[in-house]
Write a protein that holds these residues in place. Sequence first.
Motif, PDB file in Angstrom:
ATOM      1  N   UNK A 181       0.882  -1.139   0.026  1.00  0.00           N
ATOM      2  CA  UNK A 181      -0.334   0.107   0.093  1.00  0.00           C
ATOM      3  C   UNK A 181       0.878   1.145   0.141  1.00  0.00           C
ATOM      4  N   UNK A 182       2.004   1.069  -0.560  1.00  0.00           N
ATOM      5  CA  UNK A 182       2.969   2.357  -0.660  1.00  0.00           C
ATOM      6  C   UNK A 182       3.699   2.174  -1.843  1.00  0.00           C
ATOM      7  N   UNK A 183       4.173   3.424  -2.339  1.00  0.00           N
ATOM      8  CA  UNK A 183       4.901   3.398  -3.624  1.00  0.00           C
ATOM      9  C   UNK A 183       6.229   2.970  -3.377  1.00  0.00           C
ATOM     10  N   UNK A 184       6.772   2.263  -4.294  1.00  0.00           N
ATOM     11  CA  UNK A 184       8.134   1.545  -4.440  1.00  0.00           C
ATOM     12  C   UNK A 184       8.973   1.779  -5.607  1.00  0.00           C
ATOM     13  N   UNK A 185      10.395   2.105  -5.328  1.00  0.00           N
ATOM     14  CA  UNK A 185      11.063   2.013  -6.553  1.00  0.00           C
ATOM     15  C   UNK A 185      11.936   1.211  -6.785  1.00  0.00           C
ATOM     16  N   UNK A 186      11.908   0.587  -8.076  1.00  0.00           N
ATOM     17  CA  UNK A 186      12.698  -0.896  -8.004  1.00  0.00           C
ATOM     18  C   UNK A 186      13.403  -0.770  -9.291  1.00  0.00           C
ATOM     19  N   UNK A 187      14.655  -1.943  -9.498  1.00  0.00           N
ATOM     20  CA  UNK A 187      15.043  -2.064 -10.592  1.00  0.00           C
ATOM     21  C   UNK A 187      15.077  -3.407 -11.072  1.00  0.00           C
ATOM     22  N   UNK A 188      15.390  -4.011 -12.192  1.00  0.00           N
ATOM     23  CA  UNK A 188      15.670  -5.128 -12.579  1.00  0.00           C
ATOM     24  C   UNK A 188      17.002  -5.258 -13.337  1.00  0.00           C
ATOM     25  N   UNK A 189      17.618  -6.455 -12.920  1.00  0.00           N
ATOM     26  CA  UNK A 189      19.030  -6.678 -13.369  1.00  0.00           C
ATOM     27  C   UNK A 189      18.920  -8.158 -14.224  1.00  0.00           C
ATOM     28  N   UNK A 190      19.235  -8.191 -15.404  1.00  0.00           N
ATOM     29  CA  UNK A 190      19.088  -9.286 -16.310  1.00  0.00           C
ATOM     30  C   UNK A 190      20.397 -10.246 -16.209  1.00  0.00           C
ATOM     31  N   UNK A 191      20.084 -11.463 -16.257  1.00  0.00           N
ATOM     32  CA  UNK A 191      21.298 -12.450 -16.491  1.00  0.00           C
ATOM     33  C   UNK A 191      20.943 -13.385 -17.257  1.00  0.00           C
ATOM     34  N   UNK A 192      21.960 -13.911 -18.033  1.00  0.00           N
ATOM     35  CA  UNK A 192      21.991 -15.098 -19.205  1.00  0.00           C
ATOM     36  C   UNK A 192      22.575 -16.295 -18.734  1.00  0.00           C
ATOM     37  N   UNK A 193      22.116 -17.339 -19.035  1.00  0.00           N
ATOM     38  CA  UNK A 193      22.640 -18.489 -19.274  1.00  0.00           C
ATOM     39  C   UNK A 193      22.288 -19.188 -20.504  1.00  0.00           C
ATOM     40  N   UNK A 194      23.575 -19.792 -21.251  1.00  0.00           N
ATOM     41  CA  UNK A 194      24.828 -19.755 -20.741  1.00  0.00           C
ATOM     42  C   UNK A 194      25.373 -18.420 -20.522  1.00  0.00           C
ATOM     43  N   UNK A 195      26.263 -18.077 -19.902  1.00  0.00           N
ATOM     44  CA  UNK A 195      26.929 -16.655 -19.725  1.00  0.00           C
ATOM     45  C   UNK A 195      27.572 -16.157 -21.028  1.00  0.00           C
ATOM     46  N   UNK A 196      27.924 -17.148 -22.132  1.00  0.00           N
ATOM     47  CA  UNK A 196      28.604 -16.820 -23.125  1.00  0.00           C
ATOM     48  C   UNK A 196      27.694 -16.492 -24.213  1.00  0.00           C
ATOM     49  N   UNK A 197      26.365 -16.572 -23.811  1.00  0.00           N
ATOM     50  CA  UNK A 197      25.340 -16.120 -24.963  1.00  0.00           C
ATOM     51  C   UNK A 197      25.221 -14.388 -24.671  1.00  0.00           C
ATOM     52  N   UNK A 198      25.633 -13.904 -23.678  1.00  0.00           N
ATOM     53  CA  UNK A 198      25.177 -12.519 -23.361  1.00  0.00           C
ATOM     54  C   UNK A 198      25.549 -11.587 -24.282  1.00  0.00           C
ATOM     55  N   UNK A 199      26.828 -11.504 -25.025  1.00  0.00           N
ATOM     56  CA  UNK A 199      26.973 -10.461 -26.188  1.00  0.00           C
ATOM     57  C   UNK A 199      26.311 -10.541 -27.028  1.00  0.00           C
ATOM     58  N   UNK A 200      25.413 -11.790 -27.253  1.00  0.00           N
ATOM     59  CA  UNK A 200      24.673 -11.854 -28.741  1.00  0.00           C
ATOM     60  C   UNK A 200      23.382 -11.832 -28.253  1.00  0.00           C
ATOM     61  N   UNK A 201      22.880 -11.444 -27.189  1.00  0.00           N
ATOM     62  CA  UNK A 201      21.571 -10.953 -26.625  1.00  0.00           C
ATOM     63  C   UNK A 201      21.262  -9.622 -26.652  1.00  0.00           C
ATOM     64  N   UNK A 202      20.816  -9.034 -27.746  1.00  0.00           N
ATOM     65  CA  UNK A 202      20.632  -7.281 -27.950  1.00  0.00           C
ATOM     66  C   UNK A 202      19.269  -7.183 -27.752  1.00  0.00           C
ATOM     67  N   UNK A 203      19.247  -6.223 -26.655  1.00  0.00           N
ATOM     68  CA  UNK A 203      17.983  -5.768 -26.119  1.00  0.00           C
ATOM     69  C   UNK A 203      17.748  -4.318 -26.894  1.00  0.00           C
ATOM     70  N   UNK A 204      16.602  -3.929 -27.517  1.00  0.00           N
ATOM     71  CA  UNK A 204      16.477  -2.732 -28.257  1.00  0.00           C
ATOM     72  C   UNK A 204      15.670  -1.862 -27.223  1.00  0.00           C
ATOM     73  N   UNK A 205      14.620  -2.671 -26.498  1.00  0.00           N
ATOM     74  CA  UNK A 205      13.721  -1.897 -25.649  1.00  0.00           C
ATOM     75  C   UNK A 205      13.678  -2.945 -24.548  1.00  0.00           C
ATOM     76  N   UNK A 206      13.855  -2.219 -23.075  1.00  0.00           N
ATOM     77  CA  UNK A 206      13.694  -2.925 -21.899  1.00  0.00           C
ATOM     78  C   UNK A 206      13.326  -2.254 -20.879  1.00  0.00           C
ATOM     79  N   UNK A 207      12.650  -2.748 -19.773  1.00  0.00           N
ATOM     80  CA  UNK A 207      12.050  -2.140 -18.529  1.00  0.00           C
ATOM     81  C   UNK A 207      13.491  -2.116 -17.529  1.00  0.00           C
ATOM     82  N   UNK A 208      14.432  -2.766 -17.871  1.00  0.00           N
ATOM     83  CA  UNK A 208      15.897  -3.072 -17.251  1.00  0.00           C
ATOM     84  C   UNK A 208      16.639  -1.685 -17.368  1.00  0.00           C
TER      85      UNK A 208
END
Length: 191
Positions: A117-144
């Motif tokens: 019942x209160x306003x909150x400020x939040x943040x999302x942190x992404x993670x990838x598995x396998x970790x080696x895929x991270x450089x190939x996963x390209x986000x154009x738009x994201x709430x994070x």
Amino acid sequence: MQAEKNAGRHEESGRLRLNRTTLAKLLVVAAIMFGFGYAMVPIYRQVCEVLGINVLTQKDGTVAPPANTQVDKARTVTVVLDGNSQGPWRFRPTQRSIDVHPGEMATVIYEVVNTQARTVKAQAIPSYAPQSAQPYFKKVECFCFKEQILKPNEARQMPVVFFIDRKLPREVKDITLSYTFFEVGAVTAQK
């Protein structure tokens, strides 16, 4: 006999005092640990700002979306979606997985509900598995890319628009995209 009773009471009183002292020390340690854990996010943010690292609001959006001619229809990658929350809300993807072709734009939706019942400020942190895929996963738009302010009992659907780079190694057939959504601080009243 009276002396034995007095000695027993004195011993019991000493044990009770020792138990209370131990309990007080444990409560102080627990409070310090809670305070340290709660303070880690602002401390982490300050360290990142000082070092010029902004991993809390990492943005892949500077990458130009691929043209449709760059889609590799011969390959399919399954992106498994996951959501974890640390705070006063429910947080989850609206679907469990999506099949995409490398180079193809895709959109997935994550849903968050502020159960407080209160306003909150939040943040999302992404993670990838396998970790080696991270450089190939390209986000154009994201709430994070930025902090989210959620009003009391607010429900929101938040998109992630992405593509998988065609250079993703051929042996990677599944990628897990996981977000951890956590509270980052109090919301100050606007004047």
